[in-house]
Design a protein around this motif. Structure first.
Motif, PDB file in Angstrom:
ATOM      1  N   THR A 185      45.519  38.217  35.917  1.00 43.64           N
ATOM      2  CA  THR A 185      45.568  39.166  37.072  1.00 43.64           C
ATOM      3  C   THR A 185      44.541  39.395  37.869  1.00 43.64           C
TER       4      THR A 185
ATOM      5  N   ARG B 241      42.423  38.044  30.870  1.00 42.54           N
ATOM      6  CA  ARG B 241      43.035  37.677  31.822  1.00 42.54           C
ATOM      7  C   ARG B 241      44.552  38.432  32.081  1.00 42.54           C
ATOM      8  N   LYS B 242      44.710  39.096  30.939  1.00 43.95           N
ATOM      9  CA  LYS B 242      45.863  40.011  31.550  1.00 43.95           C
ATOM     10  C   LYS B 242      45.567  41.471  31.573  1.00 43.95           C
TER      11      LYS B 242
ATOM     12  N   LYS C 186      50.046  32.654  31.019  1.00 43.81           N
ATOM     13  CA  LYS C 186      50.160  33.422  31.991  1.00 43.81           C
ATOM     14  C   LYS C 186      48.904  33.444  33.074  1.00 43.81           C
TER      15      LYS C 186
ATOM     16  N   TRP D 110      41.177  37.497  26.730  1.00 42.99           N
ATOM     17  CA  TRP D 110      41.881  39.102  26.762  1.00 42.99           C
ATOM     18  C   TRP D 110      41.852  39.737  28.129  1.00 42.99           C
TER      19      TRP D 110
ATOM     20  N   LYS E 145      49.571  47.075  26.009  1.00 45.96           N
ATOM     21  CA  LYS E 145      49.237  46.475  27.429  1.00 45.96           C
ATOM     22  C   LYS E 145      48.355  45.535  27.415  1.00 45.96           C
ATOM     23  N   ASP E 146      47.062  45.290  26.743  1.00 45.91           N
ATOM     24  CA  ASP E 146      46.289  44.615  27.196  1.00 45.91           C
ATOM     25  C   ASP E 146      45.547  43.895  26.043  1.00 45.91           C
TER      26      ASP E 146
ATOM     27  N   GLY F 299      41.880  40.763  35.978  1.00 48.29           N
ATOM     28  CA  GLY F 299      41.197  39.876  35.329  1.00 48.29           C
ATOM     29  C   GLY F 299      40.044  39.108  36.179  1.00 48.29           C
TER      30      GLY F 299
ATOM     31  N   GLY G 181      45.708  44.933  32.546  1.00 48.54           N
ATOM     32  CA  GLY G 181      46.531  45.957  33.282  1.00 48.54           C
ATOM     33  C   GLY G 181      46.111  47.155  33.665  1.00 48.54           C
TER      34      GLY G 181
END
Length: 169
Positions: A5, A89-90, A2, A87, A166-167, A8, A92
């Motif tokens: 974000t 990277r995603k 993925k 961690w 979520k994270d 991120g 939210g």
């Protein structure tokens, strides 16, 4: 895998800023101000500068006077930083990104010292506020980041959302 974000990316930039501020402050203390070892200089009110070399982890805990322990702390800090980088990277939530960025930057800032000097340069002294440890910008970032991460987890639990939903990795 993925994509990272926006939060991120923000966390990575914050980590880089923490490393830059930490290393700049240490450069100033060591090479410009040339604060002598264990000399205390009053700055303002309870804020003083006192130069010490920390061979342990944050705030001088778990001393690492042996070279093998020094390199074990370097390896551990790098592993933790990589784990946090994956961690985040995603991420939210902004609070998660800020917290992880602060911890990553602080960990890397202190790793740079351990590799370069064999110990971490600590100089921020607020012992007049009954805080007995001398620390640096990286230590402060790690401490604030962990506190924010705990706050983020508590806020998630209060909202009825599982912490890992979520994270998490």
């Amino acid at each position: 895998m993925k994509a990272v974000t926006k939060l991120g990316i923000f966390a990575y930039l914050l980590a880089a800023l923490v490393v830059a501020l930490d290393q700049a402050s240490k450069f100033w203390i060591l090479h410009v101000f040339q604060l002598p070892l264990k000399v205390t200089v009053p700055v303002a009110g309870p804020f003083h500068l006192t130069m010490v070399w920390n061979r342990g982890v944050s705030f001088g805990l778990l001393r690492a006077d042996v070279d093998l322990t020094r390199w074990a702390l370097v390896a551990f800090s790098i592993i933790v930083s990589v784990f946090l980088a994956v961690w985040v990277r995603k991420a939210g939530r902004a609070l998660t990104a800020v917290a992880l960025g602060l911890v990553m930057g602080g960990a890397v800032g202190n790793v740079v010292d351990r590799i370069r000097f064999g110990a971490v340069a600590d100089f921020i002294d607020v012992s007049r506020l009954w805080f007995p440890w001398i620390f640096n910008v990286a230590d402060a970032a790690i401490t604030i980041g962990i506190a924010l991460l705990l706050l983020d987890m508590l806020m998630q639990e209060k909202q009825g959302q599982p912490v890992a939903q979520k994270d998490a990795i």
